[in-house]
Write an enzyme that holds these catalytic residues in place. Sequence first.
Site, mmCIF file in Angstrom:
data_model
loop_
_atom_site.group_PDB
_atom_site.id
_atom_site.type_symbol
_atom_site.label_atom_id
_atom_site.label_comp_id
_atom_site.label_asym_id
_atom_site.label_seq_id
_atom_site.Cartn_x
_atom_site.Cartn_y
_atom_site.Cartn_z
ATOM 1 C CB ALA A 65 -2.801 7.754 -2.555
ATOM 2 C CB SER A 79 -0.869 -0.058 0.985
ATOM 3 O OG SER A 79 -1.792 1.113 1.239
ATOM 4 C CG ASN A 80 -0.840 4.502 -0.852
ATOM 5 O OD1 ASN A 80 -1.216 5.286 -0.567
ATOM 6 N ND2 ASN A 80 -1.309 3.938 -1.987
ATOM 7 N NE ARG A 81 5.443 6.999 4.069
ATOM 8 C CZ ARG A 81 6.477 6.428 4.967
ATOM 9 N NH1 ARG A 81 6.033 6.467 5.910
ATOM 10 N NH2 ARG A 81 7.556 5.207 4.685
ATOM 11 C CB SER A 82 -2.927 7.827 0.205
ATOM 12 O OG SER A 82 -4.740 8.192 0.487
#
Length: 414
Positions: free
Chosen positions: A284, A217-220
């Site tokens: 994101a 995943s990502n930091r959003s």
Amino acid sequence: MTHISILKDKHIVLGVTGSIACYKSIDLASKLTQAGALVDVILTDGAEKFVTPLTFQAVTGRPVYTDMWKTDGADSLPTHIAHVGLGEDADLLAIIPATANTLAKLAYGLADNLLSVTALASRAPIVIAPAMDAGMYQHPTVQGNIARLLERGGLLIPPEEGRFASGLVGVGRLPETPTLIGHIRRIIGRDGELASQKVVISAGGTREAIDPVRFISNRSSGKQGHALAQAAVDAGAREVVLVTTSDLPVPVGVHPIYVESAQDMLHAILHHSADADLLIMAAAVADFKPQNRAEQKIKKENTDKNLTLELGRTADILVEVKAQREQSGYPRMVVGFAAESENVLSNARAKLIRKGLDLLVANDITADDAGFSVDTNRVVILDTDGNMDELALSSKVIISERIIARAAMMLGGE
Ligand code: CTP
């Protein structure tokens, strides 16, 4: 709580009636005042058995009204014609909590105390939040009175299910302050610049499964997307769909669709934006996903020392939306975000064209105080005419309001 733009300088007459839940109205009056509203409280005799005028006076900084006949002193009514003064310039008459007794009075036009007289005299919208114990809420008489009020344009904040003061469990509990405020801001904003428009917003980072327990995943955080959904409600949107991966609270008036992967998000966005006026892609979305999702948990003893994952591309949702829009004309307007770490403006401009956007909100994700996870953002809004609107560092709430206002202006001007 900080200022809430839609509530700033709004005049709310808060009628408090004699239910044990009226202790919650103190917090509500306080939070509405902190949000920037002018709150005039009317207490019925029943409410005064539970709470005092002084409490409300302390939290609102304004006189509190209890007596229909009082015409002198600081807490006398604002005009000599008692029932006209309070409701006259109100933006909303909110009766929270509303007892069965007050609901019956309002339904049949009784006018025997300051609150019921004000309700008859005021031309402001009236919202009622019934709160009562022991199954009284379901009683056909109470339901009939509520139906009568709604038929005449009254608005309802539905009670919740839960434990009553008596220990019984059922429907009839007054919701907590954030929910009450959510309803109030929706009602006050309902004729706003997005009235009659359907808005779809995406939020959060997608999760691409490696196996049943792991994902990329990502930091959003979803904060910007959820703030946009609230701003769309405040602007009066007829329907707000929030396609989200985040577990942040969902604003009152927003229909959440929970998704995980870019593929799930693609389906939800195409489906819900097929008749939407405005789509804002704040999510994101992962650009890559594990090529093969393992059916079972990957065990370390079954792998070499290192695990190599092969990643494949995900669909570009905005590019798919562009194709749908070329066919059907919907969504009528599309706003994208660009998360950039270098050459912000030139990359953003290229994205605006490539993805067929009407507006693009660009931010530099390398700044500590902007972008992912934090409460603030610093963005530039680009349009297809080459205009650039640079917004100073602000909360994601303020930025959302600016984006919604700009999109609403463009939709209105079509
Ligand atoms: N977006 C999308 N589908 C994707 C990736 C991104 O619809 N698979 C959307 C985002 O929601 C955002 C916009 O496209 O509104 C730009 O996202 P961004 O991550 O900045 O750009 P990418 O398209 O991923 O391009 P790059 O990674 O090359 O910057």
